[in-house]
Design a protein around this motif. Structure first.
Motif, short mmCIF file in Angstrom:
data_model
loop_
_atom_site.label_atom_id
_atom_site.label_comp_id
_atom_site.label_asym_id
_atom_site.label_seq_id
_atom_site.Cartn_x
_atom_site.Cartn_y
_atom_site.Cartn_z
N ASP A 111 -5.19 -4.96 -3.83
CA ASP A 111 -4.18 -5.75 -3.23
C ASP A 111 -3.65 -4.70 -2.33
N ALA A 112 -2.55 -5.84 -1.00
CA ALA A 112 -1.82 -4.95 -0.66
C ALA A 112 -0.23 -5.78 -1.04
N LEU A 113 0.22 -5.20 -1.04
CA LEU A 113 2.12 -5.60 -2.01
C LEU A 113 3.18 -5.17 -1.49
N THR A 114 3.71 -5.63 -1.25
CA THR A 114 5.23 -5.51 -0.74
C THR A 114 6.19 -5.24 -1.31
N VAL A 115 6.76 -4.03 -1.46
CA VAL A 115 7.95 -3.73 -2.15
C VAL A 115 9.57 -4.63 -2.14
N TYR A 116 9.54 -4.84 -3.28
CA TYR A 116 11.16 -5.71 -3.33
C TYR A 116 12.20 -5.43 -3.89
N GLU A 117 11.43 -3.60 -4.74
CA GLU A 117 12.67 -3.04 -5.72
C GLU A 117 12.68 -1.86 -5.95
N VAL A 118 13.28 -1.36 -5.95
CA VAL A 118 12.89 0.27 -6.20
C VAL A 118 14.03 0.83 -7.17
N ASN A 119 13.30 0.74 -8.37
CA ASN A 119 14.47 2.20 -9.40
C ASN A 119 13.90 3.32 -9.37
N PRO A 120 14.36 4.64 -10.45
CA PRO A 120 13.97 5.76 -10.80
C PRO A 120 12.12 5.62 -12.04
N GLN A 121 12.61 4.12 -12.46
CA GLN A 121 11.31 3.92 -13.68
C GLN A 121 10.17 3.55 -13.05
N TYR A 122 10.32 1.95 -12.43
CA TYR A 122 9.69 1.13 -12.08
C TYR A 122 9.62 1.02 -10.41
N ILE A 123 8.58 0.15 -9.90
CA ILE A 123 8.40 -0.48 -8.39
C ILE A 123 8.31 -1.92 -9.07
N HIS A 124 8.95 -2.67 -8.51
CA HIS A 124 8.79 -4.44 -8.66
C HIS A 124 8.55 -4.73 -6.78
N ALA A 125 7.04 -5.62 -7.22
CA ALA A 125 6.56 -5.17 -5.54
C ALA A 125 5.58 -7.02 -5.70
N LYS A 126 5.48 -7.72 -4.27
CA LYS A 126 4.96 -8.85 -4.92
C LYS A 126 3.35 -8.69 -4.08
N LYS A 127 2.35 -9.38 -4.27
CA LYS A 127 1.65 -9.58 -3.43
C LYS A 127 1.05 -10.66 -2.20
N GLU A 128 0.51 -10.39 -1.53
CA GLU A 128 0.75 -11.21 -0.51
C GLU A 128 0.53 -13.29 -0.89
N SER A 129 -0.12 -12.90 -1.83
CA SER A 129 -0.40 -14.83 -2.39
C SER A 129 1.64 -14.68 -2.64
N GLY A 130 2.79 -13.49 -3.21
CA GLY A 130 3.47 -13.94 -3.82
C GLY A 130 4.13 -13.16 -5.00
N ALA A 131 2.65 -13.91 -5.78
CA ALA A 131 2.20 -13.41 -7.19
C ALA A 131 3.50 -11.72 -7.77
N ALA A 132 4.05 -11.60 -8.37
CA ALA A 132 5.49 -11.09 -8.31
C ALA A 132 4.13 -9.18 -9.22
N TRP A 133 4.32 -8.28 -8.87
CA TRP A 133 3.95 -6.80 -9.44
C TRP A 133 5.25 -6.59 -10.51
N ASN A 134 5.18 -6.35 -12.01
CA ASN A 134 6.54 -5.49 -11.87
C ASN A 134 6.10 -4.35 -12.97
N ASN A 135 7.33 -3.24 -12.80
CA ASN A 135 7.09 -2.64 -13.13
C ASN A 135 5.86 -1.12 -13.46
N LEU A 136 5.58 -1.10 -11.62
CA LEU A 136 4.61 -0.43 -11.51
C LEU A 136 4.68 0.98 -11.26
N THR A 137 4.87 1.48 -11.49
CA THR A 137 4.23 3.62 -11.70
C THR A 137 4.38 4.40 -10.22
N ALA A 138 5.50 4.84 -9.78
CA ALA A 138 5.09 5.23 -8.27
C ALA A 138 4.23 6.50 -8.33
N LYS A 139 3.32 7.10 -8.67
CA LYS A 139 3.02 8.45 -8.21
C LYS A 139 1.45 7.69 -9.02
N TYR A 140 1.89 6.20 -8.73
CA TYR A 140 -0.35 5.57 -8.62
C TYR A 140 0.70 4.56 -7.73
#
Length: 197
Positions: free
Chosen positions: A93-122
């Motif tokens: 899945d391609a994810l577009t980042v909409y918020e970055v903080n040192p602990q977690y990345i928040h991103a959205k799929k093309e469908s608009g579904a949000a993927w929250n609390n992603l870890t940058a090292k992954y």
């Protein structure tokens, strides 16, 4: 007259790298070169950045000075910033980042579904491998594969940690390294897809 302060009340120092947000949320940033008191609590701050100096008005009643957010690096070693398209390792899945903080990345799929609390090292900016890409790369001359056609070996563009592809992969030549790299990519794709088809 008290020196301008960050939002946490710490005084701003000469040489600090700062971000100033006005009441509309607009951002100006740079390195503090000097302070110039103006009328009342207002200051003119001399900032250096992007090879030029500029004066920025700072009114503590309508503006906020913040420390720049620390750079957040992905699995590919590149900084992740808002608006980037990233991929979670092992997923397509391609994810577009909409918020970055040192602990977690928040991103959205093309469908608009949000993927929250992603870890940058992954997360990586490189799209996941496909069988079509591997097949096309298998037909490439090694110079095109490594992007080094017309480049002297001493300036190898595929060098990582000071090692050329053949040194990194334990091969006798960069052509052999290309084959080893293709085999590695095929194994990783097969594992991601649940085994060879």
């Amino acid at each position: 007259m008290p020196r301008p302060r960050y939002e946490d009340a710490e005084p701003v120092q000469f040489g600090d790298d700062i971000e100033i947000y006005d009441r509309f949320g607009r951002l100006d940033k740079g390195i503090i070169q000097s302070f110039h008191p103006n009328k009342g609590p207002v200051w003119m701050l001399s900032l250096v950045g992007c090879n030029h100096e500029r004066l920025v008005r700072f009114d503590p009643e309508t503006c906020v000075i913040k420390h720049p957010a620390p750079e957040v690096l992905g699995a590919d070693g590149l900084p992740i910033v808002e608006g980037d398209v990233v991929y979670e390792l092992g997923r397509d899945d391609a994810l577009t980042v909409y918020e970055v903080n040192p602990q977690y990345i928040h991103a959205k799929k093309e469908s608009g579904a949000a993927w929250n609390n992603l870890t940058a090292k992954y997360l990586t900016h490189t799209p996941p491998d496909t069988q079509e890409r591997i097949d096309a790369d298998a037909d490439k001359y090694y110079g095109y594969y490594w992007g080094c056609t017309g480049v002297e070996c001493e300036r190898c563009p595929a060098m990582i940690d000071g090692k050329k592809p053949y040194e990194r992969l334990g091969a006798r030549s960069c052509e052999s390294a290309r084959i080893l790299d293709l085999l590695r990519r095929q194994r990783e794709l097969d594992a991601r897809k649940g085994g060879a088809e």
